[in-house]
Write a protein that holds these residues in place. Structure first.
Motif, PDB file in Angstrom:
ATOM      1  N   PRO A  26    -103.039 -60.404  84.045  1.00  0.00           N
ATOM      2  CA  PRO A  26    -102.994 -61.828  83.671  1.00  0.00           C
ATOM      3  C   PRO A  26    -101.803 -62.549  84.297  1.00  0.00           C
ATOM      4  O   PRO A  26    -100.708 -61.995  84.391  1.00  0.00           O
ATOM      5  N   LYS A  27    -102.021 -63.778  84.704  1.00  0.00           N
ATOM      6  CA  LYS A  27    -100.945 -64.561  85.311  1.00  0.00           C
ATOM      7  C   LYS A  27     -99.808 -64.811  84.333  1.00  0.00           C
ATOM      8  O   LYS A  27     -98.657 -65.014  84.745  1.00  0.00           O
ATOM      9  N   LEU A  28    -100.121 -64.768  83.030  1.00  0.00           N
ATOM     10  CA  LEU A  28     -99.071 -64.981  82.028  1.00  0.00           C
ATOM     11  C   LEU A  28     -98.089 -63.827  81.968  1.00  0.00           C
ATOM     12  O   LEU A  28     -97.013 -63.957  81.372  1.00  0.00           O
ATOM     13  N   TRP A  29     -98.452 -62.686  82.527  1.00  0.00           N
ATOM     14  CA  TRP A  29     -97.543 -61.531  82.544  1.00  0.00           C
ATOM     15  C   TRP A  29     -96.650 -61.507  83.780  1.00  0.00           C
ATOM     16  O   TRP A  29     -95.790 -60.650  83.892  1.00  0.00           O
ATOM     17  N   ARG A  30     -96.876 -62.419  84.698  1.00  0.00           N
ATOM     18  CA  ARG A  30     -96.091 -62.410  85.937  1.00  0.00           C
ATOM     19  C   ARG A  30     -94.624 -62.683  85.636  1.00  0.00           C
ATOM     20  O   ARG A  30     -94.289 -63.656  84.973  1.00  0.00           O
ATOM     21  N   PRO A  31     -93.718 -61.815  86.131  1.00  0.00           N
ATOM     22  CA  PRO A  31     -92.291 -62.010  85.833  1.00  0.00           C
ATOM     23  C   PRO A  31     -91.668 -63.162  86.604  1.00  0.00           C
ATOM     24  O   PRO A  31     -90.594 -63.636  86.246  1.00  0.00           O
ATOM     25  N   ALA A 436    -105.676 -75.963  73.049  1.00  0.00           N
ATOM     26  CA  ALA A 436    -104.733 -74.873  72.774  1.00  0.00           C
ATOM     27  C   ALA A 436    -104.485 -74.090  74.055  1.00  0.00           C
ATOM     28  O   ALA A 436    -105.428 -73.567  74.663  1.00  0.00           O
ATOM     29  N   TYR A 437    -103.224 -74.037  74.468  1.00  0.00           N
ATOM     30  CA  TYR A 437    -102.848 -73.349  75.699  1.00  0.00           C
ATOM     31  C   TYR A 437    -102.102 -72.052  75.361  1.00  0.00           C
ATOM     32  O   TYR A 437    -101.380 -71.988  74.358  1.00  0.00           O
ATOM     33  N   PRO A 438    -102.239 -71.023  76.208  1.00  0.00           N
ATOM     34  CA  PRO A 438    -101.541 -69.753  75.958  1.00  0.00           C
ATOM     35  C   PRO A 438    -100.166 -69.718  76.600  1.00  0.00           C
ATOM     36  O   PRO A 438     -99.935 -70.350  77.639  1.00  0.00           O
ATOM     37  N   THR A 439     -99.268 -68.972  76.004  1.00  0.00           N
ATOM     38  CA  THR A 439     -97.943 -68.779  76.598  1.00  0.00           C
ATOM     39  C   THR A 439     -97.309 -67.508  76.042  1.00  0.00           C
ATOM     40  O   THR A 439     -97.595 -67.096  74.914  1.00  0.00           O
ATOM     41  N   CYS A 440     -96.462 -66.909  76.857  1.00  0.00           N
ATOM     42  CA  CYS A 440     -95.619 -65.796  76.401  1.00  0.00           C
ATOM     43  C   CYS A 440     -94.179 -66.261  76.197  1.00  0.00           C
ATOM     44  O   CYS A 440     -93.305 -65.455  75.891  1.00  0.00           O
ATOM     45  N   LEU A 480     -99.997 -71.624  71.810  1.00  0.00           N
ATOM     46  CA  LEU A 480    -100.050 -70.493  70.894  1.00  0.00           C
ATOM     47  C   LEU A 480     -99.687 -69.228  71.667  1.00  0.00           C
ATOM     48  O   LEU A 480     -99.901 -69.157  72.879  1.00  0.00           O
ATOM     49  N   PRO A 481     -99.141 -68.216  70.974  1.00  0.00           N
ATOM     50  CA  PRO A 481     -98.692 -67.008  71.696  1.00  0.00           C
ATOM     51  C   PRO A 481     -99.847 -66.199  72.276  1.00  0.00           C
ATOM     52  O   PRO A 481    -100.878 -66.019  71.632  1.00  0.00           O
ATOM     53  N   PHE A 482     -99.638 -65.753  73.500  1.00  0.00           N
ATOM     54  CA  PHE A 482    -100.525 -64.801  74.167  1.00  0.00           C
ATOM     55  C   PHE A 482     -99.785 -63.470  74.201  1.00  0.00           C
ATOM     56  O   PHE A 482     -98.586 -63.448  74.450  1.00  0.00           O
ATOM     57  N   PRO A 483    -100.455 -62.330  73.918  1.00  0.00           N
ATOM     58  CA  PRO A 483     -99.740 -61.045  73.887  1.00  0.00           C
ATOM     59  C   PRO A 483     -99.024 -60.786  75.210  1.00  0.00           C
ATOM     60  O   PRO A 483     -99.626 -60.853  76.279  1.00  0.00           O
ATOM     61  N   SER A 484     -97.741 -60.522  75.126  1.00  0.00           N
ATOM     62  CA  SER A 484     -96.987 -60.193  76.333  1.00  0.00           C
ATOM     63  C   SER A 484     -97.317 -58.774  76.766  1.00  0.00           C
ATOM     64  O   SER A 484     -97.959 -58.008  76.036  1.00  0.00           O
ATOM     65  N   GLN A 485     -96.867 -58.425  77.952  1.00  0.00           N
ATOM     66  CA  GLN A 485     -97.088 -57.064  78.451  1.00  0.00           C
ATOM     67  C   GLN A 485     -96.436 -56.051  77.523  1.00  0.00           C
ATOM     68  O   GLN A 485     -97.006 -54.997  77.234  1.00  0.00           O
ATOM     69  N   GLU A 486     -95.253 -56.377  77.020  1.00  0.00           N
ATOM     70  CA  GLU A 486     -94.555 -55.467  76.107  1.00  0.00           C
ATOM     71  C   GLU A 486     -95.314 -55.323  74.789  1.00  0.00           C
ATOM     72  O   GLU A 486     -95.384 -54.221  74.222  1.00  0.00           O
ATOM     73  N   ASP A 487     -95.883 -56.412  74.298  1.00  0.00           N
ATOM     74  CA  ASP A 487     -96.667 -56.350  73.061  1.00  0.00           C
ATOM     75  C   ASP A 487     -97.882 -55.443  73.238  1.00  0.00           C
ATOM     76  O   ASP A 487     -98.174 -54.596  72.396  1.00  0.00           O
TER      77      ASP A 487
END
Length: 514
Positions: A26-31, A436-440, A480-487
């Motif tokens: 997922p692009k949301l996991w990109r560092p 509703a948009y996702p974010t980490c 709203l929170p999207f599960p991070s890679q660590e989660d």
């Protein structure tokens, strides 16, 4: 986002191939920002599978002709498989014309800033991220997109990866998913049995009659057909299912219908099937051909199960797969995000969020004949989430559309399509509507939404900057929170709580129609 597996020839080495696996996260996991990499076949190990970890929207520059051909050619489902699919399976492929035209790999021009260096195979630590992604997709039952460019693992691909420490669990998940579909088509068959019984049934066996005369046994050895669901196909599927359970359990999420839970369900439904010996199963599986009367799901499940058994029992497996696309799978993150939005609202007291399948459509277009309304002309639109909030015995309803994209500039800077969709829902139903948009990023989750308002029931004039009415619908956007890679990497992960609480939901429902 998904997985692409290629077999490519080794330059200057005839009939030798290497396996390349691209994991698209997922692009949301990109560092950091989007990267552009160069992929050189000379940098790839010959004797090992090379796993590359990328993120959505990353770019790779390839020069090897074989790679260019494989990555840019549409991978269509074979006519044989399509013909053998059930009517519902074929119609599922044709439901969404838009998704059918969306390939996994696009051709794009090189960025002016150049590349960010060579693309290197991932380490064991890098591969833990794709494993976490598969576990999350499995927990929320996200399906592979049924588009022409998708190519699922066949029995050869399953055999190749069933022993891979990085791919084994993913292969098991795919098998369990197919086995669940096959269970719907399970039906009894006539199977040839030989047994000693007290009355004649079927055909008496001459050798048995001789033994009976010698031993004086009252029973007669007969050969007969018996209608049963206990046959070789389901014996192989049951055995393969039970072999998958220990590996699937390590990524099980409590309360979710994961592949582990499905495997237990399959095993329970097949408890009437004989657990045959390893030698007997493999011996018969070597030459067994599934009848074409069986459904496509049963045939596919059997082939995958047979490949898993051969690997588990160290039987001979032909892993020399010809060059080409072994698998090309695409998952829709929109579907996952919709589920996460529903889950977060349903965790709030006095709040019930319903999915598209649970709600009635919102009709927009109607006809009129002789000054009388006729039935709706469209099939209706359905918001991603219809949220009911109860307070003081009264229920207010509002709509939430889950958007798997980024929009930090506010609702007026959202795409025109999203704005039109929001306005259509608001003006037709007089209910509040939100995106509703996702974010980490926790910094985006905490701020309260900024609301805007759409007026109605006023006398509109061109160029009007200020409405002349007290009637309006509240709209807006929030993160709203999207599960991070660590989660996702945590065993039995639970989605972190965001800013949703009864007070905020009460604001979202304020003045909205029931």
């Amino acid at each position: 986002m998904g997985l692409t597996v290629l077999r490519v020839p080794i330059p200057q080495r005839a009939e030798e191939y290497r396996t390349i696996v691209f994991h698209i996260l997922p692009k949301l996991w990109r560092p950091n920002e989007t990267k552009t990499y160069t992929l050189n076949l000379q940098d790839i190990e010959v004797n090992e599978d090379s796993h590359f970890v990328l993120y959505e929207q990353d770019i790779i520059h390839v020069q090897a002709p074989c790679l260019v051909t494989l990555l840019t050619t549409l991978v269509e489902e074979s006519p044989t498989e399509l013909a053998e699919s059930s009517e519902s399976e074929r119609s599922a492929l044709a439901d969404d014309d838009e998704s059918r035209l969306s390939p996994l790999w696009y051709i794009t021009s090189a960025p002016k800033r150049g590349t960010d260096g060579p693309l290197k195979p991932g380490s064991k630590q890098d591969i833990s991220a794709p494993e976490a992604l598969w576990a999350m997709l499995d927990a929320y039952q996200v399906k592979i997109e049924p588009i022409p460019t998708s190519k699922d693992f066949g029995s050869a691909g399953t055999a190749m990866f069933a022993s891979s420490k990085f791919m084994k669990r993913f292969v098991y998940m795919r098998f369990v998913e197919e086995a669940m579909l096959a269970l719907r088509d399970r039906r009894p068959q006539y199977v040839l049995h030989t047994d000693e019984i007290t009355t004649v049934k079927g055909r008496m066996i001459p050798e048995g009659l001789i033994r009976r005369q010698i031993t004086g046994s009252p029973k007669i050895e007969c050969e007969f057909d018996e209608l049963t669901t206990d046959n070789h196909i389901w014996q192989v599927i049951r055995t393969a299912t039970e072999l998958c359970v220990p590996d699937l359990k390590t990524h099980h999420v409590a309360g979710k219908k994961t592949s582990y839970a499905k495997a237990l369900l399959i095993a329970a439904q097949l408890r009437d099937v004989t657990v045959a010996s390893r030698h007997a199963l493999l011996s018969q599986a070597t030459h067994y051909k599934v009848s074409r009367q069986e459904s496509f799901a049963v045939r596919k499940s059997y082939e995958l199960a047979r490949a898993i058994l051969k690997e588990k029992f160290n039987a001979t497996v032909n892993s020399q797969i010809a060059p080409g696309v072994v698998a090309n799978l695409k998952y829709s993150m929109n579907g996952l995000w919709e589920q996460l939005v529903l889950e977060q609202f349903n965790n709030v007291d006095n709040t019930k969020a319903k999915s598209q399948k649970e709600t009635d459509p919102v009709h927009i277009f109607y006809g009129r004949e002789s000054n009388t309304w006729s039935k709706a002309l469209d099939g209706g639109k359905r918001p991603d989430a219809v949220v009911d909030y109860e307070s003081g015995g009264e229920v207010s309803t509002f709509y939430v559309d889950a958007k798997y994209k980024n929009n930090a500039l506010g609702i007026t800077k959202a795409s025109m399509g999203d704005q039109y969709q929001m306005a259509a829902y608001a003006l037709r139903t007089k209910r509040n509507v939100y995106l509703a948009y996702p974010t980490c990023d926790t910094g985006l989750i905490n701020p309260e939404p900024k609301y805007q308002y759409i007026p109605y029931a006023d006398s509109f004039t061109d160029g009007q900057e200020q409405p002349s009415t007290e009637h309006f619908v509240q709209v807006g956007q929030f993160y709203l929170p999207f599960p991070s890679q660590e989660d996702a990497q945590q065993r039995n992960f639970v989605l972190k709580a965001g800013s949703l609480n009864p007070q905020l939901v009460r604001q979202l429902a304020k003045n909205s129609s029931a």
